[in-house]
Design an enzyme around this catalytic site. Structure first.
Site, short mmCIF file in Angstrom:
data_model
loop_
_atom_site.label_atom_id
_atom_site.label_comp_id
_atom_site.label_asym_id
_atom_site.label_seq_id
_atom_site.Cartn_x
_atom_site.Cartn_y
_atom_site.Cartn_z
N ARG A 63 0.66 2.39 12.86
CA ARG A 63 0.16 0.77 12.41
C ARG A 63 0.01 0.40 11.20
NH1 ARG A 63 -6.04 1.54 14.95
NH2 ARG A 63 -5.99 3.74 14.15
N HIS A 64 0.48 1.27 10.30
CA HIS A 64 0.57 1.09 8.97
C HIS A 64 2.14 0.89 8.50
CE1 HIS A 64 -3.44 3.09 8.84
NE2 HIS A 64 -3.67 2.70 8.37
N ARG A 88 0.73 -1.17 -0.34
CA ARG A 88 0.21 0.19 0.16
C ARG A 88 0.95 1.32 -0.29
NH1 ARG A 88 -5.37 -1.44 3.11
NH2 ARG A 88 -5.30 -3.36 2.40
N GLU A 105 -9.33 -1.40 14.84
CA GLU A 105 -8.95 -2.30 13.68
C GLU A 105 -8.22 -3.51 13.71
OE1 GLU A 105 -10.43 -0.05 9.64
OE2 GLU A 105 -9.66 -2.26 8.92
N GLU A 148 0.39 4.51 1.03
CA GLU A 148 -0.46 5.07 2.08
C GLU A 148 1.08 6.40 2.51
OE1 GLU A 148 -1.77 2.13 4.34
OE2 GLU A 148 -3.82 2.37 3.60
N SER A 152 -11.18 -5.76 8.16
CA SER A 152 -12.09 -5.97 7.33
C SER A 152 -12.79 -6.65 7.01
CB SER A 152 -12.49 -4.64 6.89
OG SER A 152 -12.10 -3.34 7.41
N ARG A 179 -1.05 -6.01 12.48
CA ARG A 179 -2.37 -5.36 13.24
C ARG A 179 -2.16 -6.23 14.34
NH1 ARG A 179 -5.35 -1.41 11.36
NH2 ARG A 179 -3.62 -0.54 9.96
P1 ATP Z 1 -6.90 1.31 8.81
O1 ATP Z 1 -8.48 1.80 8.46
O2 ATP Z 1 -6.83 1.12 9.67
O3 ATP Z 1 -5.84 2.00 7.58
P2 ATP Z 1 -7.78 0.21 6.22
O4 ATP Z 1 -9.49 -0.30 6.14
O5 ATP Z 1 -7.33 1.07 4.99
O6 ATP Z 1 -7.41 0.02 7.33
P3 ATP Z 1 -8.42 -3.21 4.62
O7 ATP Z 1 -8.62 -2.46 3.69
O8 ATP Z 1 -9.60 -2.78 5.69
O9 ATP Z 1 -7.48 -1.48 6.13
O10 ATP Z 1 -6.94 -3.66 5.42
C1 ATP Z 1 -7.90 -5.10 5.96
C2 ATP Z 1 -6.91 -5.53 6.93
O11 ATP Z 1 -5.82 -5.26 6.80
C3 ATP Z 1 -6.72 -4.17 8.14
O12 ATP Z 1 -8.04 -4.52 9.33
C4 ATP Z 1 -5.44 -3.68 8.68
O13 ATP Z 1 -5.64 -5.40 10.09
C5 ATP Z 1 -4.74 -4.52 8.10
N1 ATP Z 1 -4.39 -3.21 6.69
C6 ATP Z 1 -4.57 -2.77 5.83
N2 ATP Z 1 -3.85 -1.22 5.98
C7 ATP Z 1 -2.25 -2.02 6.54
C8 ATP Z 1 -1.28 -1.21 6.38
N3 ATP Z 1 -1.40 -0.21 5.84
N4 ATP Z 1 -0.67 -1.86 7.07
C9 ATP Z 1 -0.20 -3.10 7.87
N5 ATP Z 1 -1.78 -3.49 8.02
C10 ATP Z 1 -2.82 -3.20 7.51
MG MG Z 2 -10.68 -1.62 6.82
#
Ligand code: ATP
Ligand code: MG
Length: 433
Positions: free
Chosen positions: A221-222, A213, A356, A215, A359, A407
């Site tokens: 936590r990312h 990602r 979180e 981001e 999802s 996470r």
């Molecule tokens: P957040 O809101 O915490 O940024 P998200 O809703 O963007 O997460 P999802 O696309 O729902 O993330 O991804 C499913 C799961 O993958 C998340 O619940 C989390 O456990 C994990 N996850 C998502 N993005 C990341 C990241 N950048 N680094 C580590 N774990 C991640």
């Molecule tokens: Mg999510």
């Protein structure tokens, strides 16, 4: 061949016999006529005791060894209840397998904690620390539990492409890569592929893999490269079937972690197994609850980090560390999420103590509705041709979730930073080691 005799595996019936041990020189204490060398391998440490009078040459070699060198030693194993593990080894021969350079960029047993960047810059040495290793041993254990649980529920393990032509959710936050004369992306999730598989008759699949990602935010936590457990299953009634698998999966992993007594002791952590089923709270209830606590949240928006934290505190007072937030507004969930009554969806999040961890949702399986939702989300159905094909020739009702491993571990072990839970983290500024 070097036989590395793990300290904890030397049993009393080996006392008074000759053993061979190998490992890293953790510490040398030279008291003049006697020296103690602490040798370490992945199971722990043991003590080598060298008497100057008895083996003068060996004594000189031992006391000049740089810390963290790798040696193999043959010697007599003697019971000694003054030594922590109940015995010591009196070396007779020593092979130096690899000399460590000095100074060390990072101490392994130093009392003063190095800063996190120094630890990550020297991760191979940081990983020699029992407390760092303990995290990855627990990671290994909980992943084994995940494989076992999902297989016991008739899921088969699959691996979908990580170089992909179109984005799962519209191209934002994706790393672009050059794929010969075309442009491609690194997969942000297995979403489109795992859903496609539901059209094949492989009606329960799981994948444990890497995701990327782009981001920009650099939070605790990312990560920009992370791992996740993903599942997809068909012939479901609604999202409750998915949540049921997820809570049992988390429970199985948590329970197995609680059995890692040695590692938990090293980390000074206590893991309490959550009770099943986890609480369920609707999005509407969440909004009402946190608005009462002065959150500025507007209905329809995703929860902010602060909202999640606030909810975590409220749920904690009710004795709930884990809870599902259900029935999210359709606007806050991706295009493939099944609508539920006009403005709601069958999408949910699993939260652990205000963070979180997963999802999921029931997905749309009707192609007309799917195309409508793509358009409503500002996406061009043409970009999703390959995905949409899976819906044209018989697609059962289905759903699934994505569950971030780092996470999860971060919450399980109450660690401050997600980077602790991955060997070589990738973040906004770190691409090496
Ligand atoms: P957040 O809101 O915490 O940024 P998200 O809703 O963007 O997460 P999802 O696309 O729902 O993330 O991804 C499913 C799961 O993958 C998340 O619940 C989390 O456990 C994990 N996850 C998502 N993005 C990341 C990241 N950048 N680094 C580590 N774990 C991640
Ligand atoms: Mg999510």
């Amino acid at each position: 061949m070097y036989r590395s005799h793990y300290s904890k595996e030397i049993s009393p019936n080996e006392y008074n016999s000759t053993v061979t041990v190998a490992g890293w020189v953790e510490e040398i204490r030279n008291l003049g006529s006697i020296a103690f060398l602490i040798l370490r391998d992945k199971k722990g440490t043991l003590q080598l005791t060298i008497l100057k009078k008895k083996t003068p040459e060996l004594f000189e070699r031992f006391i000049s060894l740089p810390r963290e060198s790798v040696i193999s030693v043959k010697g007599l194993c003697k019971e000694n209840d003054k030594v922590r593990n109940g015995y010591e080894i009196l070396p007779e021969t020593c092979d130096v397998l690899s000399l460590a350079e000095t100074p060390l960029p990072l101490g392994v047993v130093d009392k003063v904690e190095a800063d996190f960047d120094t630890r990550l810059d020297n991760r191979i040495i940081d990983l020699r620390k029992p407390e760092t290793q303990a995290i990855f041993k627990i990671r290994n254990t909980v992943l084994a539990a995940a494989h076992e649980y999902l297989r016991s529920q008739n899921f088969i393990e699959v691996h979908t492409p990580k170089i992909i032509a179109s984005s799962s959710e519209g191209g934002t936050d994706m790393f672009r890569v050059r794929y010969f004369e075309k442009e491609a992306f690194l997969a942000q999730s297995p979403q489109l592929y795992k859903q496609s598989l539901m059209a094949t008759g492989l009606d329960r699949v799981y994948e444990i893999a890497w995701y990327f990602r782009a981001e920009e935010h650099n939070t605790r936590r990312h990560l920009n490269e992370s791992t996740a457990v993903d599942i997809e299953m068909a012939f479901i009634n609604d999202e409750e079937d998915i949540m049921n698998i997820l809570e049992h999966l988390v429970h199985a992993m948590w329970k197995r972690a609680s059995e890692c007594s040695q590692e938990l002791e090293i980390l000074k952590k206590v893991v309490t197994i959550p009770k099943l089923p986890f609480a369920r709270i609707t999005y509407d209830e969440v909004v009402k609850t946190i608005q009462q606590e002065k959150s500025p949240i507007e209905w329809g928006k995703d929860l902010s980090t602060e909202d999640e934290r606030l909810l975590g505190e409220i749920m904690k007072t009710k004795g709930e560390d884990f809870y599902f937030i259900t029935k999210y507004p359709l606007t806050s969930k991706p295009f493939y999420t099944m609508p539920d009554r006009e403005k709601y969806s069958r999408g949910f999040d699993l939260e652990c103590k205000g963070v979180e961890v997963s999802s999921g949702s029931q997905r749309i399986h009707d192609i007309a509705l799917l195309i409508e939702r793509l358009k409503a989300c500002g996406l061009d159905p043409k970009d999703f041709d390959a995905y949409l094909k899976a819906f044209r020739y018989g697609m059962p009702p289905h759903g699934g979730f994505g569950f971030g491993i780092e996470r999860f571990l971060m919450e399980l072990l109450e660690l401050n930073n997600i980077r602790e839970c991955i060997l070589f983290p990738r973040d906004r500024t770190r691409l090496s080691p």
